[in-house]
Scaffold this motif. Structure first.
Motif: not given
Length: 77
Positions: A2-10
């Motif tokens: 989920i952290e990787a997804f959030l980083i990509c989204a940001i």
């Protein structure tokens, strides 16, 4: 995960936030320049516009290898 997804989204939101205004400026500048050229005005960005006389100064394209071989063979005979 989920952290990787959030980083990509940001990262995507930051890039989109910068790219969108830049694209808007580029397209509006192009649109204004196009209108100016079509109305017969002088271009603001002369490096983006090629005067028709420039095409007359361009040398002819290089001959194809088949044409060149024929000339070489003809001159040797």
């Amino acid at each position: 995960m989920i952290e990787a997804f959030l980083i990509c989204a940001i990262a995507i939101s930051i890039v989109g936030g910068v790219a969108t205004p830049m694209a808007r400026i580029i397209f509006s500048t192009y649109k204004e320049e196009r209108k100016r050229l079509e109305s017969g005005g002088e271009p603001i960005f002369p490096q983006t516009y090629i005067h028709p006389e420039a095409f007359e100064q361009i040398s002819p394209p290089p001959k194809s290898s088949v044409q060149r071989e024929r000339e070489v063979n003809h001159s040797q005979n």
